[in-house]
Design a protein around this motif. Structure first.
Motif, PDB file in Angstrom:
ATOM      1  N   ASP A   1      28.464  54.929  19.123  1.00 30.98           N
ATOM      2  CA  ASP A   1      28.368  55.643  17.843  1.00 30.98           C
ATOM      3  C   ASP A   1      28.917  54.782  16.709  1.00 30.98           C
ATOM      4  O   ASP A   1      28.324  54.697  15.629  1.00 30.98           O
ATOM      5  CB  ASP A   1      29.124  56.968  17.933  1.00 30.98           C
ATOM      6  N   GLU A   2      30.041  54.105  16.955  1.00 27.47           N
ATOM      7  CA  GLU A   2      30.630  53.244  15.930  1.00 27.47           C
ATOM      8  C   GLU A   2      29.726  52.043  15.640  1.00 27.47           C
ATOM      9  O   GLU A   2      29.583  51.638  14.489  1.00 27.47           O
ATOM     10  CB  GLU A   2      32.009  52.769  16.388  1.00 27.47           C
ATOM     11  N   ARG A   3      29.129  51.475  16.674  1.00 28.31           N
ATOM     12  CA  ARG A   3      28.201  50.357  16.466  1.00 28.31           C
ATOM     13  C   ARG A   3      26.993  50.788  15.645  1.00 28.31           C
ATOM     14  O   ARG A   3      26.518  50.043  14.789  1.00 28.31           O
ATOM     15  CB  ARG A   3      27.728  49.806  17.816  1.00 28.31           C
ATOM     16  N   GLN A   4      26.479  51.980  15.898  1.00 29.43           N
ATOM     17  CA  GLN A   4      25.334  52.482  15.125  1.00 29.43           C
ATOM     18  C   GLN A   4      25.717  52.687  13.671  1.00 29.43           C
ATOM     19  O   GLN A   4      24.953  52.352  12.766  1.00 29.43           O
ATOM     20  CB  GLN A   4      24.814  53.782  15.741  1.00 29.43           C
ATOM     21  N   LYS A   5      26.904  53.249  13.431  1.00 22.69           N
ATOM     22  CA  LYS A   5      27.357  53.441  12.052  1.00 22.69           C
ATOM     23  C   LYS A   5      27.539  52.101  11.346  1.00 22.69           C
ATOM     24  O   LYS A   5      27.168  51.951  10.181  1.00 22.69           O
ATOM     25  CB  LYS A   5      28.673  54.225  12.028  1.00 22.69           C
ATOM     26  N   LEU A   6      28.108  51.129  12.058  1.00 21.04           N
ATOM     27  CA  LEU A   6      28.296  49.808  11.477  1.00 21.04           C
ATOM     28  C   LEU A   6      26.958  49.145  11.160  1.00 21.04           C
ATOM     29  O   LEU A   6      26.793  48.538  10.092  1.00 21.04           O
ATOM     30  CB  LEU A   6      29.103  48.933  12.438  1.00 21.04           C
ATOM     31  N   ALA A   7      25.985  49.279  12.044  1.00 23.03           N
ATOM     32  CA  ALA A   7      24.651  48.723  11.795  1.00 23.03           C
ATOM     33  C   ALA A   7      23.996  49.410  10.603  1.00 23.03           C
ATOM     34  O   ALA A   7      23.316  48.769   9.795  1.00 23.03           O
ATOM     35  CB  ALA A   7      23.779  48.866  13.039  1.00 23.03           C
ATOM     36  N   GLU A   8      24.211  50.707  10.460  1.00 27.18           N
ATOM     37  CA  GLU A   8      23.651  51.446   9.319  1.00 27.18           C
ATOM     38  C   GLU A   8      24.288  50.971   8.009  1.00 27.18           C
ATOM     39  O   GLU A   8      23.601  50.782   7.004  1.00 27.18           O
ATOM     40  CB  GLU A   8      23.893  52.941   9.499  1.00 27.18           C
ATOM     41  N   ILE A   9      25.597  50.749   8.034  1.00 31.53           N
ATOM     42  CA  ILE A   9      26.285  50.240   6.839  1.00 31.53           C
ATOM     43  C   ILE A   9      25.756  48.847   6.491  1.00 31.53           C
ATOM     44  O   ILE A   9      25.517  48.538   5.317  1.00 31.53           O
ATOM     45  CB  ILE A   9      27.809  50.211   7.071  1.00 31.53           C
ATOM     46  N   GLU A  10      25.549  48.024   7.503  1.00 28.99           N
ATOM     47  CA  GLU A  10      25.027  46.684   7.260  1.00 28.99           C
ATOM     48  C   GLU A  10      23.623  46.731   6.660  1.00 28.99           C
ATOM     49  O   GLU A  10      23.314  45.989   5.723  1.00 28.99           O
ATOM     50  CB  GLU A  10      25.001  45.896   8.575  1.00 28.99           C
ATOM     51  N   ARG A  11      22.767  47.586   7.169  1.00 32.72           N
ATOM     52  CA  ARG A  11      21.414  47.725   6.616  1.00 32.72           C
ATOM     53  C   ARG A  11      21.465  48.204   5.168  1.00 32.72           C
ATOM     54  O   ARG A  11      20.726  47.721   4.314  1.00 32.72           O
ATOM     55  CB  ARG A  11      20.580  48.694   7.461  1.00 32.72           C
ATOM     56  N   GLU A  12      22.340  49.160   4.887  1.00 30.63           N
ATOM     57  CA  GLU A  12      22.463  49.685   3.519  1.00 30.63           C
ATOM     58  C   GLU A  12      22.981  48.597   2.571  1.00 30.63           C
ATOM     59  O   GLU A  12      22.491  48.465   1.451  1.00 30.63           O
ATOM     60  CB  GLU A  12      23.399  50.892   3.504  1.00 30.63           C
ATOM     61  N   LEU A  13      23.951  47.802   3.019  1.00 28.49           N
ATOM     62  CA  LEU A  13      24.459  46.710   2.200  1.00 28.49           C
ATOM     63  C   LEU A  13      23.364  45.688   1.941  1.00 28.49           C
ATOM     64  O   LEU A  13      23.202  45.214   0.812  1.00 28.49           O
ATOM     65  CB  LEU A  13      25.650  46.028   2.888  1.00 28.49           C
ATOM     66  N   THR A  14      22.601  45.343   2.961  1.00 26.41           N
ATOM     67  CA  THR A  14      21.513  44.377   2.810  1.00 26.41           C
ATOM     68  C   THR A  14      20.467  44.898   1.827  1.00 26.41           C
ATOM     69  O   THR A  14      19.931  44.143   1.023  1.00 26.41           O
ATOM     70  CB  THR A  14      20.864  44.082   4.173  1.00 26.41           C
TER      71      THR A  14
END
Length: 106
Positions: free
Chosen positions: A6-19
């Protein structure tokens, strides 16, 4: 401590949003190179050049020609480092969208 799925998915979502929001910042972070070292070095050079200038001015009382040469060298180094510092800082800071000749981004 490893991250949960769950934390990895949230981190990946934050990374996509930042990109999506700021691709240049995302590239800078991903490269691992942060543009603050060079401006700090130019600022240190400016302070050192100011010390050389003051040293030259103090030396002019005992050795006028040597002191004048050192003072001019310090002033020249201050001007050079200030110019380079401003160029680096302008490269790091975001552009002003309201400046004349620049288009506004939504």
């Amino acid at each position: 401590m490893p991250l949960s799925n769950d934390e990895r998915q949230k981190l990946a979502e934050i990374e996509r949003e930042l990109t999506r929001a700021d691709p240049e910042l995302a590239r800078t972070i991903a490269s691992g190179r942060f543009p603050l070292l060079v401006p700090l070095l130019y600022a240190a050079a400016f302070v050192a050049a100011a010390a050389v200038l003051v040293g030259g001015l103090v030396t002019t009382h005992a050795f006028p020609i040597t002191g004048a040469i050192v003072a001019v060298a310090g002033a020249t180094l201050m001007a050079w480092s200030a110019r380079r510092l401003l160029r680096e800082v302008r490269g790091v800071l975001p552009a002003d969208p309201t400046a004349p000749g620049r288009s506004r981004r939504p």
